[in-house]
Every structure is written in structure tokens, then in C-alpha cells.
Design a protein around this motif. Structure first.
Motif, mmCIF file in Angstrom:
data_model
loop_
_atom_site.group_PDB
_atom_site.id
_atom_site.type_symbol
_atom_site.label_atom_id
_atom_site.label_comp_id
_atom_site.label_asym_id
_atom_site.label_seq_id
_atom_site.Cartn_x
_atom_site.Cartn_y
_atom_site.Cartn_z
ATOM 1 N N GLY A 11 0.831 -1.191 0.000
ATOM 2 C CA GLY A 11 0.000 0.000 0.000
ATOM 3 C C GLY A 11 0.869 1.245 0.000
ATOM 4 N N TRP A 12 0.320 2.357 -0.468
ATOM 5 C CA TRP A 12 1.058 3.611 -0.538
ATOM 6 C C TRP A 12 1.260 4.173 0.860
ATOM 7 C CZ3 TRP A 12 3.857 6.050 -3.999
ATOM 8 C CH2 TRP A 12 4.183 7.397 -3.803
ATOM 9 N N LEU A 13 2.469 4.660 1.125
ATOM 10 C CA LEU A 13 2.779 5.294 2.403
ATOM 11 C C LEU A 13 3.068 6.766 2.152
ATOM 12 C CD1 LEU A 13 5.169 2.582 3.892
ATOM 13 C CD2 LEU A 13 2.780 2.984 4.491
ATOM 14 N N GLU A 14 2.371 7.633 2.838
ATOM 15 C CA GLU A 14 2.567 9.068 2.673
ATOM 16 C C GLU A 14 3.880 9.506 3.307
ATOM 17 O OE1 GLU A 14 0.891 11.188 0.970
ATOM 18 O OE2 GLU A 14 -0.801 9.895 0.443
ATOM 19 N N GLY A 15 4.573 10.430 2.656
ATOM 20 C CA GLY A 15 5.792 10.982 3.209
ATOM 21 C C GLY A 15 6.813 11.270 2.125
ATOM 22 N N GLU A 16 7.868 11.943 2.529
ATOM 23 C CA GLU A 16 8.973 12.270 1.635
ATOM 24 C C GLU A 16 10.233 11.613 2.164
ATOM 25 O OE1 GLU A 16 8.709 13.943 -1.179
ATOM 26 O OE2 GLU A 16 6.578 14.332 -0.870
ATOM 27 N N SER A 19 16.024 13.779 4.282
ATOM 28 C CA SER A 19 17.189 14.447 3.711
ATOM 29 C C SER A 19 17.696 15.454 4.724
ATOM 30 C CB SER A 19 16.812 15.170 2.412
ATOM 31 O OG SER A 19 15.996 16.289 2.709
ATOM 32 N N ALA A 20 18.770 16.127 4.354
ATOM 33 C CA ALA A 20 19.341 17.129 5.257
ATOM 34 C C ALA A 20 18.339 18.247 5.568
ATOM 35 C CB ALA A 20 20.608 17.720 4.636
ATOM 36 N N LEU A 21 17.304 18.375 4.746
ATOM 37 C CA LEU A 21 16.297 19.407 4.980
ATOM 38 C C LEU A 21 15.485 19.117 6.234
ATOM 39 C CD1 LEU A 21 14.988 19.946 1.334
ATOM 40 C CD2 LEU A 21 16.653 21.310 2.604
ATOM 41 N N VAL A 22 15.466 17.858 6.645
ATOM 42 C CA VAL A 22 14.718 17.495 7.855
ATOM 43 C C VAL A 22 15.656 16.868 8.883
ATOM 44 C CG1 VAL A 22 12.448 17.257 6.802
ATOM 45 C CG2 VAL A 22 14.027 15.326 6.730
ATOM 46 N N GLY A 108 18.728 7.628 4.409
ATOM 47 C CA GLY A 108 17.701 8.644 4.199
ATOM 48 C C GLY A 108 16.672 8.239 3.161
ATOM 49 N N THR A 109 17.094 7.512 2.125
ATOM 50 C CA THR A 109 16.175 7.088 1.074
ATOM 51 C C THR A 109 15.212 6.011 1.545
ATOM 52 O OG1 THR A 109 17.921 5.596 0.314
ATOM 53 C CG2 THR A 109 17.693 7.694 -0.853
ATOM 54 N N ASN A 110 15.503 5.391 2.680
ATOM 55 C CA ASN A 110 14.609 4.356 3.222
ATOM 56 C C ASN A 110 13.794 4.844 4.414
ATOM 57 O OD1 ASN A 110 15.267 2.399 1.352
ATOM 58 N ND2 ASN A 110 16.998 1.642 2.550
ATOM 59 N N LEU A 111 13.826 6.146 4.646
ATOM 60 C CA LEU A 111 13.040 6.742 5.729
ATOM 61 C C LEU A 111 12.066 7.744 5.133
ATOM 62 C CD1 LEU A 111 15.954 7.539 8.222
ATOM 63 C CD2 LEU A 111 14.542 5.470 8.136
ATOM 64 N N LEU A 112 10.797 7.623 5.466
ATOM 65 C CA LEU A 112 9.810 8.594 5.013
ATOM 66 C C LEU A 112 9.477 9.541 6.160
ATOM 67 C CD1 LEU A 112 7.210 6.567 2.901
ATOM 68 C CD2 LEU A 112 9.204 7.863 2.127
ATOM 69 N N VAL A 113 9.414 10.818 5.828
ATOM 70 C CA VAL A 113 9.153 11.858 6.815
ATOM 71 C C VAL A 113 7.870 12.586 6.449
ATOM 72 C CG1 VAL A 113 10.047 13.993 7.812
ATOM 73 C CG2 VAL A 113 11.617 12.139 7.237
ATOM 74 N N ARG A 114 7.054 12.851 7.448
ATOM 75 C CA ARG A 114 5.831 13.633 7.240
ATOM 76 C C ARG A 114 5.730 14.639 8.373
ATOM 77 N NH1 ARG A 114 2.528 9.659 6.670
ATOM 78 N NH2 ARG A 114 1.621 9.640 8.759
ATOM 79 N N ASP A 115 5.604 15.915 8.019
ATOM 80 C CA ASP A 115 5.540 16.994 9.006
ATOM 81 C C ASP A 115 6.738 16.976 9.953
ATOM 82 O OD1 ASP A 115 3.070 17.815 7.944
ATOM 83 O OD2 ASP A 115 1.978 16.407 9.221
ATOM 84 N N GLY A 116 7.909 16.646 9.402
ATOM 85 C CA GLY A 116 9.132 16.685 10.182
ATOM 86 C C GLY A 116 9.363 15.498 11.099
ATOM 87 N N ARG A 117 8.456 14.511 11.067
ATOM 88 C CA ARG A 117 8.600 13.344 11.942
ATOM 89 C C ARG A 117 8.687 12.077 11.092
ATOM 90 N NH1 ARG A 117 7.810 15.137 17.340
ATOM 91 N NH2 ARG A 117 8.903 13.165 17.741
#
Length: 200
Positions: A11-16, A19-22, A108-117
Motif C-alpha cells: 500500500g502507498w505510504l505518505e511521506g517524503e 534528507s538534510a532538509l529534515v 535517508g532514502t529508506n526513511l519517510l518523513v511527514r511533518d518533520g517526523r
């Protein structure tokens, strides 16, 4: 049919991707909590490190020859004395904690971040039961400053494990730079990681 490797549909997981941006203490704390929970799972019957995960979780000595060859290839282009100091310090330690579950590719490519968490952790194909130090290389590959400090505080590992984690980060950065593996951006990122490892 005709696809030669195992595959799955999820299933789709929301997030980006992280990266160094977070690169924040909050994300570092979230990841440390996740890794500690993973390590706490009963490891009986889990696969040992091996070919399936490039021996992550096994003995760092496995990559001694690669590391020394990379240092030789990079003579004059990296601080070989500082690199050897980090490498020897890592090899001098022994894992004393019981073998535990490790992810094997915490990047970092294997971690999804949403709203900084932290929203999700992906790609569990490299899991094994062994020395968890390899999972802590994210301290240098993603985190810096206050985020790295928070990660170390919340992961609560001993000095020996931290030294081996630094050794894993050093090995990967050196071989990427020496072998010019990946894109120009990937090699530049490996140089950044190497600089961070040597500054600590």
C-alpha cells in the motif's frame, strides 16, 4: 513472469524521503526509538548476516581489505592517518551485547518523513540478527549537529558500538569515493560523510 528477483506490492505510504532538509533532533529521536524497538524483538530464528545483506551486522573485519585498498587508492587525497585511527579504533572493539535484529540499510532514502517526523521505514530486505552498529551509520550519513547528538542520546549505545558504527560509515564513504561508485552527487555525499566522521 520473467522478472528474475522477488518482488512485492504494498500500500502507498505518505511521506517524503528523509534528507538534510529534515535533519532535526525530533526525527533523530523518532528513528532511535524505532531502532531500539526493532532491537528489542525476540531474535530467535532470525537470519545471521551474510550475502543477502552484504554482511551488515557481522564482523567489521570483513571489510578490512577493502578499506585499506581504498585508503591506498586515495593516497594524498584523504587524511589517511585520521582514517586509519578511526578504522583501527573500530576494529579494536568487540560486540558484547546479545545479537539483535537490525535493519541493514538505514539510509535517508529508506526513511519517510511527514511533518518533520518519521512516518515510515522502508526496505527490510537486508534484515539480520547480529551487531546493530551498522544501523547507526545514519548518525553521519543523515544527521549532524544537534540531530546527531539527539540520536546518540536516544539510541543509548556504548562507546564500542558507536566506534564500530563510525567504522561502518568510514568504510562506505571511502569505497564510494575511491571507486567513484554512483553518481557525482553520491560521491560528493560520500565525501561529506567522510568529513563528518573525521571531524568527530
Amino acid at each position: 513472469l520473467g522478472y528474475p528477483w522477488p518482488w512485492s506490492v504494498y500500500g502507498w505510504l505518505e511521506g517524503e524521503p528523509a534528507s538534510a532538509l529534515v535533519d532535526t533532533p525530533a526525527l533523530a529521536e523518532d528513528l532511535a526509538i524505532f531502532l531500539r524497538a526493532l532491537q528489542a524483538i525476540e531474535p530467535h530464528g532470525g537470519p545471521p548476516p551474510g550475502e543477502h545483506n552484504f554482511s551488515r551486522g557481522g564482523a567489521l573485519l570483513t571489510y578490512d581489505q577493502d578499506t585499506r585498498q581504498a585508503l591506498s587508492d586515495l593516497a594524498g587525497n584523504v587524511d589517511a592517518v585520521a582514517c586509519e585511527r578511526v578504522w583501527e579504533a573500530a576494529l579494536a572493539t568487540t560486540a558484547t551485547a546479545p545479537a539483535a535484529w537490525l535493519h541493514g540499510d538505514v539510509a535517508g532514502t529508506n526513511l519517510l518523513v511527514r511533518d518533520g517526523r518519521l512516518a515510515a521505514v522502508l526496505d527490510f530486505g537486508g534484515m539480520a540478527v547480529g551487531d546493530v552498529a551498522c544501523d547507526l551509520t545514519i548518525a553521519w550519513t543523515l544527521f549532524s549537529g544537534a540531530a546527531r547528538t539527539a540520536f546518540r542520546a536516544h539510541i543509548a549505545c556504548d562507546e564500542a558500538t558507536w566506534a564500530r558504527a563510525r567504522g561502518w560509515a568510514l568504510w562506505k564513504a571511502l569505497i564510494l569515493i575511491a571507486w567513484q561508485s554512483g553518481s557525482v552527487a553520491a560521491v560528493a555525499d560520500a565525501q561529506r560523510v567522510l568529513d563528518a566522521v573525521l571531524r568527530e
